[in-house]
Design a protein around this motif. Structure first.
Motif, PDB file in Angstrom:
ATOM      1  N   PHE A 160       0.863  -1.178   0.000  1.00  0.00           N
ATOM      2  CA  PHE A 160       0.000   0.000   0.000  1.00  0.00           C
ATOM      3  C   PHE A 160       0.897   1.224   0.000  1.00  0.00           C
ATOM      4  O   PHE A 160       2.121   1.106   0.021  1.00  0.00           O
ATOM      5  N   SER A 161       0.305   2.393  -0.039  1.00  0.00           N
ATOM      6  CA  SER A 161       1.064   3.641  -0.017  1.00  0.00           C
ATOM      7  C   SER A 161       0.511   4.559   1.059  1.00  0.00           C
ATOM      8  O   SER A 161      -0.679   4.499   1.381  1.00  0.00           O
ATOM      9  N   ILE A 162       1.383   5.391   1.593  1.00  0.00           N
ATOM     10  CA  ILE A 162       0.958   6.504   2.429  1.00  0.00           C
ATOM     11  C   ILE A 162       0.881   7.700   1.478  1.00  0.00           C
ATOM     12  O   ILE A 162       1.884   8.065   0.859  1.00  0.00           O
ATOM     13  N   VAL A 163      -0.293   8.281   1.363  1.00  0.00           N
ATOM     14  CA  VAL A 163      -0.535   9.368   0.427  1.00  0.00           C
ATOM     15  C   VAL A 163      -0.903  10.608   1.228  1.00  0.00           C
ATOM     16  O   VAL A 163      -1.837  10.570   2.041  1.00  0.00           O
ATOM     17  N   GLY A 164      -0.157  11.683   1.032  1.00  0.00           N
ATOM     18  CA  GLY A 164      -0.413  12.917   1.765  1.00  0.00           C
ATOM     19  C   GLY A 164       0.699  13.918   1.563  1.00  0.00           C
ATOM     20  O   GLY A 164       1.003  14.301   0.436  1.00  0.00           O
ATOM     21  N   PHE A 165       1.337  14.293   2.655  1.00  0.00           N
ATOM     22  CA  PHE A 165       2.379  15.314   2.621  1.00  0.00           C
ATOM     23  C   PHE A 165       3.692  14.772   3.162  1.00  0.00           C
ATOM     24  O   PHE A 165       3.699  13.960   4.085  1.00  0.00           O
ATOM     25  N   ASN A 189     -11.351  10.322   0.874  1.00  0.00           N
ATOM     26  CA  ASN A 189     -11.873   9.654  -0.317  1.00  0.00           C
ATOM     27  C   ASN A 189     -10.851   8.706  -0.942  1.00  0.00           C
ATOM     28  O   ASN A 189     -11.221   7.760  -1.628  1.00  0.00           O
ATOM     29  N   LEU A 190      -9.565   8.959  -0.714  1.00  0.00           N
ATOM     30  CA  LEU A 190      -8.517   8.078  -1.232  1.00  0.00           C
ATOM     31  C   LEU A 190      -8.268   6.875  -0.327  1.00  0.00           C
ATOM     32  O   LEU A 190      -7.912   5.798  -0.800  1.00  0.00           O
ATOM     33  N   GLY A 216      -0.360  11.337   6.146  1.00  0.00           N
ATOM     34  CA  GLY A 216      -1.321  11.007   5.103  1.00  0.00           C
ATOM     35  C   GLY A 216      -2.208   9.848   5.482  1.00  0.00           C
ATOM     36  O   GLY A 216      -2.411   9.570   6.664  1.00  0.00           O
ATOM     37  N   VAL A 217      -2.721   9.161   4.460  1.00  0.00           N
ATOM     38  CA  VAL A 217      -3.643   8.045   4.654  1.00  0.00           C
ATOM     39  C   VAL A 217      -3.125   6.822   3.898  1.00  0.00           C
ATOM     40  O   VAL A 217      -2.320   6.938   2.973  1.00  0.00           O
ATOM     41  N   ALA A 218      -3.620   5.644   4.273  1.00  0.00           N
ATOM     42  CA  ALA A 218      -3.230   4.391   3.625  1.00  0.00           C
ATOM     43  C   ALA A 218      -4.097   4.158   2.392  1.00  0.00           C
ATOM     44  O   ALA A 218      -5.331   4.189   2.468  1.00  0.00           O
ATOM     45  N   GLY A 229      -3.645   2.748  -5.641  1.00  0.00           N
ATOM     46  CA  GLY A 229      -2.717   3.400  -6.551  1.00  0.00           C
ATOM     47  C   GLY A 229      -3.104   4.835  -6.852  1.00  0.00           C
ATOM     48  O   GLY A 229      -2.367   5.567  -7.485  1.00  0.00           O
ATOM     49  N   GLN A 230      -4.281   5.266  -6.400  1.00  0.00           N
ATOM     50  CA  GLN A 230      -4.704   6.659  -6.616  1.00  0.00           C
ATOM     51  C   GLN A 230      -3.950   7.562  -5.647  1.00  0.00           C
ATOM     52  O   GLN A 230      -3.891   7.289  -4.454  1.00  0.00           O
ATOM     53  N   THR A 231      -3.358   8.626  -6.181  1.00  0.00           N
ATOM     54  CA  THR A 231      -2.569   9.507  -5.316  1.00  0.00           C
ATOM     55  C   THR A 231      -2.872  10.979  -5.517  1.00  0.00           C
ATOM     56  O   THR A 231      -2.405  11.812  -4.753  1.00  0.00           O
ATOM     57  N   LYS A 232      -3.631  11.315  -6.560  1.00  0.00           N
ATOM     58  CA  LYS A 232      -3.867  12.718  -6.939  1.00  0.00           C
ATOM     59  C   LYS A 232      -2.517  13.421  -7.035  1.00  0.00           C
ATOM     60  O   LYS A 232      -1.579  12.877  -7.583  1.00  0.00           O
ATOM     61  N   SER A 233      -2.388  14.589  -6.461  1.00  0.00           N
ATOM     62  CA  SER A 233      -1.120  15.327  -6.560  1.00  0.00           C
ATOM     63  C   SER A 233      -0.346  15.313  -5.242  1.00  0.00           C
ATOM     64  O   SER A 233       0.509  16.157  -5.015  1.00  0.00           O
TER      65      SER A 233
END
Length: 162
Positions: free
Chosen positions: A11-16, A48-49, A78-80, A84-88
């Motif tokens: 998975f990915s951590i998506v955020g800052f 939402n991600l 960020g969030v888990a 694969g969606q990460t936006k920007s």
């Protein structure tokens, strides 16, 4: 000591992400300032991600150095996300692995510092697991302030069976 083992797919951590100085005791003011990035609009986008456990805001600190070779931390907030969606947003990829998950209840950062001490002095010497090279995660069960009574957080430590 109460813990659970969670087996997770990649998975990915998506955020800052921000590179911050190392603070060895108490809270890191630059990490705390990152929370200001979590506006209502950003929280809605990240929510939402988010599509995998742990749900909610996750903090990850990875040791690094700056251009002067001084010790620093790459801190992610960020969030888990498994889709694969990460936006920007900034992204930290996390491999498939097992995690030992521990809960801390009480005032931050004292309860967290105490939990880390217990993990390394009580749990780890007797566990059927060893800590692997990946970086641990910190999940906050609720948005808290210094006035929050008994905030809950979890420490997710990457482990491998002995």
């Amino acid at each position: 000591m109460k813990y659970r083992i969670v087996k997770k797919r990649p998975f990915s951590i998506v955020g800052f992400k921000k590179q911050v100085p190392v603070v060895t005791e108490g809270t890191n003011p630059e990490i705390e300032a990152m929370r200001e990035l979590l506006t209502d609009e950003v929280m809605e986008n990240l929510s939402n991600l988010a599509d995998t456990e742990p749900f909610g805001i996750i903090s990850v600190s990875q040791a690094t150095t700056n251009e002067l070779d001084e010790p620093m931390i790459d801190h992610y907030l960020g969030v888990a996300v498994s889709s694969g969606q990460t936006k920007s947003y900034d992204v930290l990829s996390v491999e498939r692995m097992d995690w030992a998950v521990f809960e801390a209840v009480g005032q931050f950062p004292e309860s967290l510092e105490s939990l880390w001490h217990e993990i390394f002095t009580e749990w780890l010497p007797n566990a059927d697991y060893v800590i692997n090279e990946a970086i641990p995660l910190l999940w906050n069960a609720e948005d808290y302030t210094a006035d929050t009574k008994n905030p809950v957080c979890e420490v997710w430590i990457p482990v491998t069976p002995k």
